[in-house]
Write a protein that holds these residues in place. Structure first.
Motif, PDB file in Angstrom:
ATOM      1  N   LEU A 254      46.271  41.823  47.363  1.00 17.48           N
ATOM      2  CA  LEU A 254      45.397  43.098  46.371  1.00 17.48           C
ATOM      3  C   LEU A 254      44.606  41.986  45.439  1.00 17.48           C
ATOM      4  N   PHE A 255      45.072  40.740  45.319  1.00 13.71           N
ATOM      5  CA  PHE A 255      44.450  39.659  44.162  1.00 13.71           C
ATOM      6  C   PHE A 255      43.219  39.342  45.052  1.00 13.71           C
ATOM      7  N   THR A 256      43.655  39.361  46.334  1.00 14.12           N
ATOM      8  CA  THR A 256      42.097  38.502  47.039  1.00 14.12           C
ATOM      9  C   THR A 256      40.854  39.762  46.630  1.00 14.12           C
TER      10      THR A 256
ATOM     11  N   PHE B 262      43.455  35.511  44.049  1.00 11.50           N
ATOM     12  CA  PHE B 262      42.217  35.922  42.942  1.00 11.50           C
ATOM     13  C   PHE B 262      41.139  35.410  42.886  1.00 11.50           C
ATOM     14  N   TRP B 263      41.655  33.978  42.535  1.00  9.30           N
ATOM     15  CA  TRP B 263      40.293  32.755  42.524  1.00  9.30           C
ATOM     16  C   TRP B 263      40.119  32.664  43.756  1.00  9.30           C
ATOM     17  N   LEU B 264      40.309  32.153  44.382  1.00  9.81           N
ATOM     18  CA  LEU B 264      39.547  32.648  46.011  1.00  9.81           C
ATOM     19  C   LEU B 264      39.398  33.638  46.654  1.00  9.81           C
ATOM     20  N   GLY B 265      39.121  34.582  46.071  1.00 10.85           N
ATOM     21  CA  GLY B 265      38.330  35.697  46.225  1.00 10.85           C
ATOM     22  C   GLY B 265      37.350  35.937  45.098  1.00 10.85           C
ATOM     23  N   MET B 266      37.305  35.688  44.033  1.00 12.89           N
ATOM     24  CA  MET B 266      36.243  35.570  43.470  1.00 12.89           C
ATOM     25  C   MET B 266      35.062  34.626  43.944  1.00 12.89           C
ATOM     26  N   ALA B 267      35.570  33.346  44.316  1.00 12.44           N
ATOM     27  CA  ALA B 267      35.124  31.976  44.967  1.00 12.44           C
ATOM     28  C   ALA B 267      34.235  32.738  46.287  1.00 12.44           C
TER      29      ALA B 267
ATOM     30  N   GLY C 233      30.215  25.857  43.124  1.00 11.73           N
ATOM     31  CA  GLY C 233      31.802  24.582  41.743  1.00 11.73           C
ATOM     32  C   GLY C 233      32.263  26.730  41.765  1.00 11.73           C
ATOM     33  N   LEU C 234      32.249  27.547  41.553  1.00 13.77           N
ATOM     34  CA  LEU C 234      33.557  28.018  42.081  1.00 13.77           C
ATOM     35  C   LEU C 234      34.632  27.861  43.182  1.00 13.77           C
TER      36      LEU C 234
END
Length: 242
Positions: A225-227, A37-42, A143-144
């Motif tokens: 999915l979370f990506t 999820f974090w990598l996808g958001m970045a 930064g993200l």
């Protein structure tokens, strides 16, 4: 454009690498879904900045030809760096024991991140030279992106036996490359203001390569999915704040 503000934004973006190291030290390795999820958001944030800010600003500041040249240079430079680092890492891992291989892996990852951070610092400087809003968005996106990079840097070194203080020190050294790149960018832009367009397009190409070659493939390995959810949220964040 206020130089102290530009350098502070760049420094904070770089220090996000240290945040990644702190997360690993105090919380351990994030589970697959959180990491995806974090990598996808970045990825979503970076793609939105490229599509909605960087490339339009590059076309406005320069020509289509200068934008294409800058974009291609960004992709090719990052591709060359990535290929070189991948070959070196494979060679190191074959020739050493498991603990040493983790240490070599972590050091090579740190070097690769530092090489990525230099053009990212250039991008922040070029962004602020165009508009303050674009520079701020770039600093946020970078930064993200740097937080999961700090996680990726810290994990192999800890597995290899490095002390927490050593890991954080290396994260800090890597983080300082970003404002160094911004300083270089500001100096170059003073010499040639026309370089703004090429610098913006260069940053766009570099960021697209990082997303396509590193962030999305790595996050897909954890959770598709979370990506996808992360990419959607990241893109929506930029659309909301523009």
């Amino acid at each position: 454009m206020q130089v102290p503000q530009v350098l502070l934004s760049s420094l904070l973006a770089g220090l996000a690498t240290v945040i990644g190291g702190v997360i690993v030290l105090f919380m351990g390795s994030p589970n697959d879904r959180v990491l995806a999820f974090w990598l996808g958001m970045a990825s979503g944030v970076m793609l939105a900045v490229v599509a909605l800010d960087l490339l339009p600003a590059a076309l406005e500041q320069g020509t289509r030809l200068s934008t294409i040249i800058g974009f291609a240079l960004g992709v090719l430079l990052l591709a060359a760096i990535g290929n070189s680092m991948a070959r070196r890492r494979r060679g190191k891992i074959r020739g050493n024991g498991r603990r040493d291989s983790f240490i070599h892996m972590g050091i090579l990852v740190a070097l690769g991140i530092a090489l990525h951070d230099l053009p990212e610092g250039l991008a922040i400087g070029a962004g602020f030279a165009a508009t303050e809003e674009l520079g701020t968005m770039l600093a946020l996106a970078i930064g993200l992106h740097n937080i999961p990079e700090g996680i990726g840097l810290s994990l192999p070194l800890l597995y290899g036996g490095w002390k927490p203080a050593q890991v954080l020190a290396l994260c800090l050294i890597v983080a300082l490359v970003t404002p160094l790149g911004t300083l270089l960018s500001l100096a170059l832009l003073q010499i040639s203001p026309q370089a703004i367009a090429i610098s913006l397009a260069f940053a766009a190409g570099a960021m697209v390569f990082v997303v396509a070659d590193e962030l999305i493939p790595t996050s897909h390995d954890s959770s598709r999915l979370f990506t996808s959810l992360g990419i959607t949220l990241g893109f929506a964040i930029i659309l909301t704040v523009l």
